[in-house]
Design a protein around this motif. Sequence first.
Motif, PDB file in Angstrom:
ATOM      1  N   SER A 140     -12.158   5.695  -1.559  1.00 20.29           N
ATOM      2  CA  SER A 140     -11.886   6.933  -1.157  1.00 20.29           C
ATOM      3  C   SER A 140     -10.674   6.965   0.161  1.00 20.29           C
ATOM      4  O   SER A 140     -10.790   8.063   0.816  1.00 20.29           O
ATOM      5  N   ILE A 141      -9.487   5.995  -0.237  1.00 16.44           N
ATOM      6  CA  ILE A 141      -9.695   6.612   1.307  1.00 16.44           C
ATOM      7  C   ILE A 141      -8.186   7.195   1.878  1.00 16.44           C
ATOM      8  O   ILE A 141      -8.663   7.003   2.503  1.00 16.44           O
ATOM      9  N   GLY A 142      -7.704   7.865   0.398  1.00 19.88           N
ATOM     10  CA  GLY A 142      -6.995   8.775   0.991  1.00 19.88           C
ATOM     11  C   GLY A 142      -6.012   8.104   1.753  1.00 19.88           C
ATOM     12  O   GLY A 142      -4.974   9.394   2.404  1.00 19.88           O
ATOM     13  N   LEU A 143      -5.380   7.226   0.919  1.00 16.83           N
ATOM     14  CA  LEU A 143      -3.476   6.982   1.626  1.00 16.83           C
ATOM     15  C   LEU A 143      -3.516   6.762   3.095  1.00 16.83           C
ATOM     16  O   LEU A 143      -2.128   7.672   3.787  1.00 16.83           O
ATOM     17  N   CYS A 176      -3.092   9.126  -6.996  1.00  9.43           N
ATOM     18  CA  CYS A 176      -4.087   8.771  -6.651  1.00  9.43           C
ATOM     19  C   CYS A 176      -5.007   9.578  -6.293  1.00  9.43           C
ATOM     20  O   CYS A 176      -4.541  10.719  -6.425  1.00  9.43           O
ATOM     21  N   PRO A 177      -5.764   9.245  -6.913  1.00 11.49           N
ATOM     22  CA  PRO A 177      -7.290  10.256  -6.862  1.00 11.49           C
ATOM     23  C   PRO A 177      -7.511  10.723  -5.872  1.00 11.49           C
ATOM     24  O   PRO A 177      -8.648  11.970  -6.081  1.00 11.49           O
ATOM     25  N   GLY A 179     -12.051   7.086  -6.324  1.00 11.58           N
ATOM     26  CA  GLY A 179     -11.605   5.347  -7.540  1.00 11.58           C
ATOM     27  C   GLY A 179     -12.037   4.841  -8.147  1.00 11.58           C
ATOM     28  O   GLY A 179     -12.348   3.526  -7.106  1.00 11.58           O
ATOM     29  N   LYS A 197       0.917  -1.137  -0.148  1.00 16.15           N
ATOM     30  CA  LYS A 197      -0.178   0.086  -0.186  1.00 16.15           C
ATOM     31  C   LYS A 197       0.841   1.203   0.353  1.00 16.15           C
ATOM     32  O   LYS A 197       1.712   1.137   0.801  1.00 16.15           O
TER      33      LYS A 197
HETATM   34  O1  DOR Z   1      -7.762   4.461  -5.609  1.00 19.04           O
HETATM   35  C1  DOR Z   1      -6.668   5.352  -5.404  1.00 19.04           C
HETATM   36  N1  DOR Z   1      -6.706   4.756  -2.973  1.00 19.04           N
HETATM   37  N2  DOR Z   1      -5.445   5.140  -5.704  1.00 19.04           N
HETATM   38  C2  DOR Z   1      -4.865   5.367  -4.736  1.00 19.04           C
HETATM   39  O2  DOR Z   1      -3.373   5.206  -5.328  1.00 19.04           O
HETATM   40  C3  DOR Z   1      -4.508   5.378  -3.403  1.00 19.04           C
HETATM   41  C4  DOR Z   1      -6.101   5.172  -2.517  1.00 19.04           C
HETATM   42  C5  DOR Z   1      -6.522   5.766  -1.507  1.00 19.04           C
HETATM   43  O3  DOR Z   1      -5.662   5.551  -0.669  1.00 19.04           O
HETATM   44  O4  DOR Z   1      -6.746   6.801  -1.545  1.00 19.04           O
END
Ligand code: DOR
Length: 315
Positions: free
Chosen positions: A70-73, A133-134, A219, A45
Amino acid sequence: DVDLSADLAGVRLRSGVMTASGCAAAGRELAAFTDVAALGAVVTKSVMLAPRSGRPTPRMAETPAGMLNSIGLQGGGVDALVEHDLPWLAAAGATAVVSVAGGDPDEFGEVARRVVTSPAAAGVAALEVNISCPNVANRGLVFACDPGSSAAVLRAVRAAVGDDVVLLAKLSPDVTDLVGIARACVEAGASGLTAINTLLGVDIDVRTMRPRLAVTTGGLSGPAVRPVAVRCVWQLRAAMLAGLLPEVPVVGTGGVAGPEDAFQLVLAGASAVQVGTALFADPSTPARVDAGLRSLLAERGLASLGEAVGHAHRP
Ligand code: DOR
């Protein structure tokens, strides 16, 4: 016996089938279901410098076509990764590809530097540089939507890790000039390209009449994006054949749930493939894709994965 090993800019992976970033953290939860040492690599991740809580919940939504996130890293930060997760992967016999992220080029560079200078670096085959990352915006911009911003990140990471580390730039499908952005990445130091990250989407709950995700957009991954991924890999390979993009390996990812999905990406030009969303339904999908891909190649008289790469472009 078919040779399914993959060459990524000089690094040889035992299989061209790996996991996709974000879908199995650093691999521990996969190990209960599948042999992580048999994978081409576990792609971890995306990690940033500091621990992050990510975006507000709900931040996952299932649709019939695929999954929105929409985890946001969210994550524990790079120091925890190199201290706990990378040694665990190495002890499990797994090859790691570490996905790195940052809020600006300097942070990307520092995260990458900490990975490659850590004692666990020996088990790391490559870094995937997540410029796409969106769900995080630096001044409203996803790096991968702009050639200059993409190049700035790749330059910073290349400067931080030196010449010998394989860097894969992870591209966004949400762009008009995919080839121009890919070229900017390669000229700035990327050794290869991963296509694609998720495609920005919105899902609305018609009962509540509100978006399902707290931050509205997310995403899209899964079956819906597979033709988009095949298109992106195809465009990159076609540009290489036309002399418009330096020849570098492409890693195909997007909607791979079975061997035929993976084979399409390979035929379009991918030297290796990643399995993401399908892991949630079946963590042993990569093993099934690996076995099925061997059969598909053998049935067509192809002795190795390499012979199939870009085959669909032949006249
Ligand atoms: O779809 C995604 N979600 N793509 C990413 O690069 C990061 C991830 C997230 O953590 O939001």
